[in-house]
Design an enzyme around this catalytic site. Structure first.
Site, short mmCIF file in Angstrom:
data_model
loop_
_atom_site.label_atom_id
_atom_site.label_comp_id
_atom_site.label_asym_id
_atom_site.label_seq_id
_atom_site.Cartn_x
_atom_site.Cartn_y
_atom_site.Cartn_z
N HIS A 183 66.62 78.72 25.32
CA HIS A 183 67.15 79.03 26.66
C HIS A 183 68.48 79.77 26.54
O HIS A 183 68.71 80.77 27.22
CB HIS A 183 67.41 77.75 27.47
CG HIS A 183 66.19 76.96 27.83
ND1 HIS A 183 66.10 75.60 27.63
CD2 HIS A 183 65.01 77.33 28.40
CE1 HIS A 183 64.92 75.17 28.08
NE2 HIS A 183 64.24 76.20 28.53
N LYS A 186 59.13 64.23 38.27
CA LYS A 186 59.28 63.95 36.84
C LYS A 186 60.35 62.91 36.58
O LYS A 186 61.30 62.79 37.34
CB LYS A 186 59.66 65.23 36.10
CG LYS A 186 58.52 66.20 35.91
CD LYS A 186 59.00 67.31 34.98
CE LYS A 186 58.04 68.47 34.92
NZ LYS A 186 58.64 69.65 34.29
N ARG A 229 58.00 83.34 24.49
CA ARG A 229 58.11 82.97 23.07
C ARG A 229 56.92 83.47 22.27
O ARG A 229 57.04 83.87 21.12
CB ARG A 229 58.18 81.44 22.93
CG ARG A 229 59.49 80.86 23.39
CD ARG A 229 59.36 79.39 23.58
NE ARG A 229 58.34 79.08 24.59
CZ ARG A 229 58.13 77.89 25.10
NH1 ARG A 229 58.85 76.88 24.70
NH2 ARG A 229 57.20 77.70 26.01
N SER A 267 61.44 72.45 25.29
CA SER A 267 62.08 71.20 25.71
C SER A 267 61.17 70.01 25.43
O SER A 267 61.63 68.94 25.03
CB SER A 267 62.41 71.26 27.21
OG SER A 267 63.35 72.27 27.46
O1 PNS Z 1 61.26 75.19 32.63
P1 PNS Z 1 59.97 75.24 33.40
O2 PNS Z 1 59.60 73.85 33.88
O3 PNS Z 1 58.87 75.92 32.64
O4 PNS Z 1 60.26 76.15 34.69
C1 PNS Z 1 59.24 76.43 35.61
C2 PNS Z 1 59.80 77.03 36.91
C3 PNS Z 1 60.93 76.21 37.46
C4 PNS Z 1 60.32 78.43 36.62
C5 PNS Z 1 58.62 77.12 37.92
O5 PNS Z 1 58.00 75.89 37.97
C6 PNS Z 1 59.06 77.51 39.33
O6 PNS Z 1 59.43 78.64 39.57
N1 PNS Z 1 59.04 76.52 40.24
C7 PNS Z 1 59.46 76.70 41.61
C8 PNS Z 1 58.28 76.60 42.59
C9 PNS Z 1 57.64 77.95 42.81
O7 PNS Z 1 58.27 78.92 43.17
N2 PNS Z 1 56.31 78.01 42.55
C10 PNS Z 1 55.54 79.22 42.65
C11 PNS Z 1 55.58 79.96 41.32
S1 PNS Z 1 54.54 81.37 41.33
#
Ligand code: PNS
Length: 174
Positions: free
Chosen positions: A22, A46, A95, A133
């Site tokens: 990150h 979570k 990645r 993570s």
């Molecule tokens: O670190 P992560 O958990 O992989 O991050 C995922 C994240 C936060 C980027 C994704 O879950 C997200 O954008 N969540 C917000 C809800 C949202 O906008 N959903 C539609 C995505 S197309």
């Protein structure tokens, strides 16, 4: 949107915990864009390793030397948050090919929802490509070393937890 204060980019994620992967991506974004918001998703379902406040504190401490990087939280749709902040760019790390399909879907859905917000993908340094993570949590929980894989502040907090667990064996490390 390019305003007087330049392009604002959002680096979204759970950051539980923040990894060197990150950090690598956020530093690249901070070199490319005028301002970067590291946006931590408020996910009430979570059971996190670090609380939201801890994750914000970790990000702030890690990026104290980067005046154009700030930490914030968001709830709901990422694109709603991006538009509310006046951001035009979402930055995601790729990645490996395995990341691509899901990231591609999300990028297109986000663009469908908000045509004015584009997603840019960046590759972290090769030495960080295997870090996630989820694996950091697993390795730490099973007593393995995570040295060099997370920023020093995360390592220190986890070491303190392990120490605490040795002193108070009933307090399980999360
Ligand atoms: O670190 P992560 O958990 O992989 O991050 C995922 C994240 C936060 C980027 C994704 O879950 C997200 O954008 N969540 C917000 C809800 C949202 O906008 N959903 C539609 C995505 S197309």
């Amino acid at each position: 949107m390019t305003s007087a204060s330049g392009i604002l980019a959002i680096c979204p994620g759970s950051f539980d915990p923040l990894t060197m992967g990150h950090v690598d991506i956020i530093e690249r974004a901070a070199r490319l864009y005028d301002r970067v918001v590291v946006a931590v998703l408020v996910n009430r379902e979570k059971a996190p390793m670090f609380s939201l406040d801890e994750r914000l504190a970790i990000i702030r401490e890690t990026f104290t030397g980067h005046p154009n990087v700030e930490a914030d939280t968001f709830e709901g749709l990422l694109v709603d948050y991006a538009m509310a902040r006046g951001a035009t760019v979402i930055v995601k790390g790729l990645r490996a090919v395995a990341d691509f399909e899901y990231e591609y879907q999300m990028a297109l859905m986000n663009r469908h929802l908000a045509p004015g917000v584009d997603t840019t993908f960046m590759m972290p340094a090769e030495r960080y490509t295997y870090i996630s993570s989820r694996l950091i949590k697993e390795v730490f929980a099973l007593g393995g070393s995570i040295e060099g894989l997370v920023p020093p502040v995360v390592e220190a907090r986890l070491r303190a937890r392990r120490q605490q667990a040795l002193i108070h064996p009933d307090a399980r490390p999360t």
